[in-house]
Design an enzyme around this catalytic site. Structure first.
Site, mmCIF file in Angstrom:
data_model
loop_
_atom_site.group_PDB
_atom_site.id
_atom_site.type_symbol
_atom_site.label_atom_id
_atom_site.label_comp_id
_atom_site.label_asym_id
_atom_site.label_seq_id
_atom_site.Cartn_x
_atom_site.Cartn_y
_atom_site.Cartn_z
ATOM 1 N N GLY A 1 -0.516 9.542 8.949
ATOM 2 C CA GLY A 1 -0.487 9.583 7.477
ATOM 3 C C GLY A 1 0.066 10.888 6.946
ATOM 4 O O GLY A 1 1.235 11.216 7.158
ATOM 5 N N THR B 1 0.843 -1.203 0.000
ATOM 6 C CA THR B 1 0.000 0.000 0.000
ATOM 7 C C THR B 1 0.879 1.254 0.000
ATOM 8 O O THR B 1 0.781 2.107 -0.895
ATOM 9 C CB THR B 1 -0.925 0.001 1.245
ATOM 10 N N VAL C 1 3.204 8.594 11.882
ATOM 11 C CA VAL C 1 2.091 9.105 12.696
ATOM 12 C C VAL C 1 1.164 9.966 11.836
ATOM 13 O O VAL C 1 1.601 10.941 11.229
ATOM 14 C CB VAL C 1 2.608 9.938 13.895
ATOM 15 N N GLY D 1 -7.156 -0.311 2.232
ATOM 16 C CA GLY D 1 -5.726 -0.191 2.548
ATOM 17 C C GLY D 1 -5.456 0.644 3.792
ATOM 18 O O GLY D 1 -4.329 1.090 4.018
ATOM 19 N N LYS E 1 1.550 5.396 18.066
ATOM 20 C CA LYS E 1 1.674 6.780 17.572
ATOM 21 C C LYS E 1 1.678 7.785 18.724
ATOM 22 O O LYS E 1 2.464 8.741 18.719
ATOM 23 C CB LYS E 1 0.514 7.079 16.616
HETATM 24 P P1 NDP Z 1 1.598 -3.847 2.926
HETATM 25 O O1 NDP Z 1 1.372 -5.169 3.567
HETATM 26 O O2 NDP Z 1 0.620 -3.353 1.945
HETATM 27 O O3 NDP Z 1 3.027 -3.820 2.234
HETATM 28 C C1 NDP Z 1 4.148 -4.400 2.808
HETATM 29 C C2 NDP Z 1 5.187 -4.568 1.725
HETATM 30 O O4 NDP Z 1 6.389 -5.072 2.279
HETATM 31 C C3 NDP Z 1 4.777 -5.544 0.625
HETATM 32 O O5 NDP Z 1 5.144 -5.033 -0.621
HETATM 33 C C4 NDP Z 1 5.583 -6.800 0.951
HETATM 34 O O6 NDP Z 1 5.877 -7.573 -0.210
HETATM 35 C C5 NDP Z 1 6.841 -6.178 1.493
HETATM 36 N N1 NDP Z 1 7.578 -7.060 2.384
HETATM 37 C C6 NDP Z 1 7.189 -7.586 3.554
HETATM 38 N N2 NDP Z 1 8.167 -8.356 4.064
HETATM 39 C C7 NDP Z 1 9.206 -8.300 3.197
HETATM 40 C C8 NDP Z 1 10.492 -8.902 3.150
HETATM 41 N N3 NDP Z 1 10.903 -9.711 4.107
HETATM 42 N N4 NDP Z 1 11.289 -8.618 2.090
HETATM 43 C C9 NDP Z 1 10.873 -7.799 1.107
HETATM 44 N N5 NDP Z 1 9.667 -7.210 1.100
HETATM 45 C C10 NDP Z 1 8.841 -7.468 2.133
HETATM 46 O O7 NDP Z 1 1.757 -2.818 4.148
HETATM 47 P P2 NDP Z 1 1.539 -1.250 4.115
HETATM 48 O O8 NDP Z 1 2.128 -0.683 2.895
HETATM 49 O O9 NDP Z 1 0.129 -0.926 4.452
HETATM 50 O O10 NDP Z 1 2.385 -0.800 5.403
HETATM 51 C C11 NDP Z 1 3.783 -0.690 5.351
HETATM 52 C C12 NDP Z 1 4.246 0.074 6.589
HETATM 53 O O11 NDP Z 1 3.690 1.371 6.588
HETATM 54 C C13 NDP Z 1 3.825 -0.562 7.905
HETATM 55 O O12 NDP Z 1 4.817 -0.341 8.867
HETATM 56 C C14 NDP Z 1 2.577 0.230 8.273
HETATM 57 O O13 NDP Z 1 2.322 0.239 9.667
HETATM 58 C C15 NDP Z 1 2.964 1.591 7.797
HETATM 59 N N6 NDP Z 1 1.877 2.501 7.494
HETATM 60 C C16 NDP Z 1 0.823 2.096 6.750
HETATM 61 C C17 NDP Z 1 -0.182 2.987 6.408
HETATM 62 C C18 NDP Z 1 -1.357 2.587 5.590
HETATM 63 O O14 NDP Z 1 -2.256 3.408 5.426
HETATM 64 N N7 NDP Z 1 -1.404 1.366 5.043
HETATM 65 C C19 NDP Z 1 -0.128 4.384 6.857
HETATM 66 C C20 NDP Z 1 1.047 4.710 7.633
HETATM 67 C C21 NDP Z 1 1.992 3.802 7.934
HETATM 68 P P3 NDP Z 1 4.690 -8.212 -1.137
HETATM 69 O O15 NDP Z 1 4.078 -7.043 -1.807
HETATM 70 O O16 NDP Z 1 5.369 -9.112 -2.053
HETATM 71 O O17 NDP Z 1 3.770 -8.889 -0.157
HETATM 72 N N1 HSE Z 2 -3.677 1.376 10.167
HETATM 73 C C1 HSE Z 2 -3.308 2.729 10.351
HETATM 74 C C2 HSE Z 2 -4.545 3.558 10.551
HETATM 75 C C3 HSE Z 2 -2.545 3.207 9.147
HETATM 76 O O1 HSE Z 2 -5.640 3.068 10.298
HETATM 77 O O2 HSE Z 2 -4.447 4.695 11.011
HETATM 78 C C4 HSE Z 2 -1.989 4.594 9.291
HETATM 79 O O3 HSE Z 2 -0.984 4.653 10.230
#
Ligand code: NDP
Ligand code: HSE
Length: 445
Positions: A134, A13, A132, A187, A205
């Site tokens: 977004g 995401t 924290v 997402g 956060k």
């Molecule tokens: P996703 O699960 O969508 O994406 C995680 C990504 O990391 C995927 O592309 C996955 O690969 C890759 N990945 C995981 N493990 C490995 C590994 N061992 N080696 C290589 N690649 C790896 O998570 P998000 O994007 O939602 O979240 C990512 C981070 O951002 C988290 O820490 C989350 O807390 C934080 N976050 C998320 C927000 C949100 O709105 N979603 C907002 C703010 C922070 P693959 O695609 O192949 O599965």
């Molecule tokens: N899962 C978190 C939320 C993502 O819903 O706020 C953003 O940090």
């Protein structure tokens, strides 16, 4: 133009959001900062996972270590999530002296001090705006914009998923589980959504914000947390009738006296409430109208007064915006060789402490299920009276059928410990059926 090569770990995401945002606005960013941020490689777990935005296969690898150790890579963005593997990834990059940008609040909450120390030791930096709220630039604001303020109050709606669920439950009478599924599909939710609904993501956060605001690293174990699983449609509706909206609120309050008396605040160590729980917010307060995935943070500084930040708290684009801002800082620091221009965290309050929840004073909404017969209220008010807890109003809605009826009480300011003990006694009364519901009420004083 100077160029900085970016190695990304994570193309989900947030990762694909960053990739897309750089495609869209990379030129604009470069023209503003005079450095081009170019994606060299994106590490993922599997090439064929569906992604919100496409990443060409030629840009992907499944070997994150190769990305970190690639001598051409100048900056790492850790957007993989989790704590164990993410800690290894971040430490590996920092040990090579490479700056790291992360959105991982769970990681910072668990290992922040260790990672900041590693960044310092290896002469590099760790940037975490996206961890924290977004797209809201709250880290930069606390650390830089409010650097001349003592922060006396901070109230935040900091979890988009919970706010989305509570909003739709209130406005549409929607079902908890169905809205959670929708938040996952959008997402917004964590890979493990219990982190959201049980309040832990908000706790991560709020811990980061409290540490920045008060200058001592807050141990996550000291933060009192309640999630939103126990918030029912019944309570949402009763709260609304009383003029309140239920929000999952992160609260950071410096003890009275320390924020206002100049002498006291210079000498006494910070005693700070740091907590996350569902809260009744008066409908007239601005935080009551922060809906859906939006987050908001209300910050009161002793010099600036009251301020408010509002924006999307989760999702690919809002979070990518924050990552880009950190990438710009990292690129500028590399360009000018200013590795610690803004250190990730500075400890300046060595004796600060978190106030235990039992000592925290607030108001309360209490809902009991009681037998519909005379003398019930007298028994309940006697227990509150013995504990010196004042009742400010009592409502027993008419028209309820059956042997039991709801009884709603609003309580005056009292310590959490006293109210919890009184409710335990009340739940032991034969006329009270089921567990009492207790939700704290915030007056934002
Ligand atoms: P996703 O699960 O969508 O994406 C995680 C990504 O990391 C995927 O592309 C996955 O690969 C890759 N990945 C995981 N493990 C490995 C590994 N061992 N080696 C290589 N690649 C790896 O998570 P998000 O994007 O939602 O979240 C990512 C981070 O951002 C988290 O820490 C989350 O807390 C934080 N976050 C998320 C927000 C949100 O709105 N979603 C907002 C703010 C922070 P693959 O695609 O192949 O599965
Ligand atoms: N899962 C978190 C939320 C993502 O819903 O706020 C953003 O940090």
């Amino acid at each position: 133009m100077q160029q900085v090569n970016l190695g990304m770990i994570g193309g989900g995401t947030v990762g694909s959001g960053v990739f897309h945002a750089l495609q869209l606005n990379g030129g604009l960013l470069a023209s503003r900062i005079g450095v081009e941020v170019r994606v060299r490689k994106v590490a993922v777990k599997a090439f064929d996972e569906p992604r919100p935005y496409e990443i060409p296969k030629s840009s992907m690898t499944t070997d994150w270590q190769a990305v970190v150790s690639d001598p051409q890579v100048d900056v790492i963005a850790e957007l993989a999530g989790g704590t164990a593997i993410a800690r290894t990834m971040v430490l590996a990059a920092l040990k090579l002296g490479k700056p790291v940008v992360t959105a991982n609040k769970a990681l910072l909450s668990a290992c922040g001090e260790e990672l900041f120390a590693a960044a310092r030791e290896h002469g590099t930096n760790l940037y975490y705006e996206a961890s924290v709220c977004g797209g809201i630039p709250i880290i930069k604001s606390l650390r830089e914009g409010f650097v001349g303020n003592r922060i006396t109050r901070l109230y935040g709606i900091v979890n988009g998923t919970c706010n989305y669920i509570l909003t739709r439950m209130k406005l549409e009478g929607a079902d908890f589980e169905a809205v959670l599924k929708d938040a996952q599909a959008q997402g917004y939710a964590e890979a493990e959504p219990s982190l959201d609904v049980d309040g832990h993501d908000a706790m991560h956060k709020i811990g980061i914000l409290a540490s920045l605001a008060h200058g001592f690293w807050v141990n996550p174990k000291d933060i009192y947390v309640e999630g939103i699983r126990s918030v029912t449609q019944t309570d949402i509706q009763f709260a609304n009738q009383l003029g309140y909206t239920i929000k999952l609120l992160g609260i950071i309050k410096r003890d009275e006296g320390q924020g206002t008396k100049a002498g006291a605040r210079r000498s006494s160590p910070a005693r700070v409430q740091v907590s996350v729980y569902p809260t009744l917010v008066p409908n007239g307060h601005v935080l009551a109208s922060v809906n859906h995935v939006f987050n908001a943070v209300f910050v009161r500084g002793d010099i600036v007064g009251d301020t408010l930040f509002y924006g999307r708290g989760a999702g690919k684009d809002a979070t990518a915006s924050a990552v880009l801002s950190d990438l710009a800082d990292a690129a500028l620091d590399l360009k000018f060789g200013t590795k610690h221009r803004v250190p990730p965290f500075v400890q300046h309050e060595r004796d600060g402490a978190v106030v235990p929840i039992g000592d925290v004073v607030s108001r309360y909404f209490v809902r009991l299920n009681v037998m519909d017969k005379p003398g019930v209220l007298a028994k309940i008010s006697a227990i509150f009276g013995e504990a010196a807890i004042g009742i400010s109003s009592v409502i027993q809605p008419e028209g309820h059928q059956g042997a039991t009826v709801p009884l709603i009480l609003m309580l005056h300011d009292a310590p959490n410990g006293a109210v919890t003990r009184a409710l335990k006694k009340i739940s032991g009364l034969a006329v009270v059926k089921g567990a009492p519901v207790m939700i704290r009420v915030e007056n934002f004083a």
